[in-house]
Motif scaffolding. Structure first.
Motif, short mmCIF file in Angstrom:
data_model
loop_
_atom_site.label_atom_id
_atom_site.label_comp_id
_atom_site.label_asym_id
_atom_site.label_seq_id
_atom_site.Cartn_x
_atom_site.Cartn_y
_atom_site.Cartn_z
N ASN A 61 5.54 16.24 40.03
CA ASN A 61 6.76 16.81 40.61
C ASN A 61 7.99 16.37 39.82
O ASN A 61 8.90 17.17 39.58
CB ASN A 61 6.90 16.41 42.07
N ASP A 64 8.12 18.30 36.62
CA ASP A 64 8.59 19.67 36.86
C ASP A 64 10.10 19.69 37.06
O ASP A 64 10.78 20.59 36.55
CB ASP A 64 7.89 20.27 38.09
N THR A 65 10.62 18.72 37.78
CA THR A 65 12.06 18.65 38.01
C THR A 65 12.81 18.44 36.70
O THR A 65 13.84 19.09 36.45
CB THR A 65 12.39 17.51 38.99
N LYS A 67 11.74 19.29 33.71
CA LYS A 67 11.62 20.54 32.94
C LYS A 67 12.61 21.58 33.44
O LYS A 67 13.25 22.27 32.64
CB LYS A 67 10.19 21.11 33.05
N GLU A 68 12.74 21.71 34.76
CA GLU A 68 13.69 22.67 35.32
C GLU A 68 15.12 22.32 34.91
O GLU A 68 15.91 23.20 34.56
CB GLU A 68 13.57 22.72 36.85
N GLY A 69 15.45 21.04 34.98
CA GLY A 69 16.79 20.61 34.57
C GLY A 69 17.04 20.88 33.11
O GLY A 69 18.12 21.34 32.72
N ASN A 71 15.55 23.20 31.22
CA ASN A 71 15.67 24.65 31.03
C ASN A 71 17.02 25.16 31.51
O ASN A 71 17.61 26.03 30.88
CB ASN A 71 14.53 25.38 31.74
N SER A 72 17.49 24.63 32.61
CA SER A 72 18.80 25.03 33.12
C SER A 72 19.91 24.65 32.13
O SER A 72 20.78 25.46 31.83
CB SER A 72 19.06 24.37 34.47
N LYS A 74 19.53 24.14 28.93
CA LYS A 74 19.34 24.95 27.73
C LYS A 74 19.94 26.34 27.94
O LYS A 74 20.64 26.87 27.05
CB LYS A 74 17.85 25.06 27.42
N ASN A 75 19.72 26.93 29.10
CA ASN A 75 20.28 28.25 29.38
C ASN A 75 21.80 28.21 29.46
O ASN A 75 22.47 29.13 28.99
CB ASN A 75 19.71 28.82 30.68
#
Length: 113
Positions: A61, A64-65, A67-69, A71-72, A74-75
């Motif tokens: 978990n 995943d958190t 990775k999400e951070g 990716n956010s 990076k975007n």
């Protein structure tokens, strides 16, 4: 002794600067999580297999958190770069137009002189 007054006096005398550097808070959070995890394992009434499974789930978990951070972030950087690129293109085209107009006016004045 009035502890509430002592504590409120202590905190009211502290400097109130707001730092944008959050690295200390992040380090403290991670240290707290690590200490809490170790204490949880030491005092857990469950078997080792269950504990290892829970640790594995929590680690997944957390991954995943992260990775999400990532990716956010990076975007956000990508969107900002596109926005700046578009602003630069607009500036470049406006500047070209202004230079062309100035050159045309200068040519007109030279021709009319």
């Amino acid at each position: 002794m009035n502890y509430r007054k002592l504590i409120s006096d202590h905190f009211s005398n502290m400097p109130t600067h707001k730092s944008s550097d959050k690295s200390g808070a992040i380090v403290a959070l991670l240290a707290g999580l690590a200490i809490g995890g170790v204490l949880g394992v030491l005092f857990a009434p469950e078997s080792g297999r269950k504990i290892r499974g829970r640790i594995s789930d929590k680690a997944m978990n957390a991954a995943d958190t992260v990775k999400e951070g990532f990716n956010s972030a990076k975007n956000n950087v990508k969107n900002k770069a596109q926005e700046i690129s578009q602003e630069f293109e607009n500036f470049k085209s406006e500047t070209k137009s202004d230079v062309k107009n100035a050159a045309d006016k200068a040519n007109e004045k030279i021709q009319n002189a």
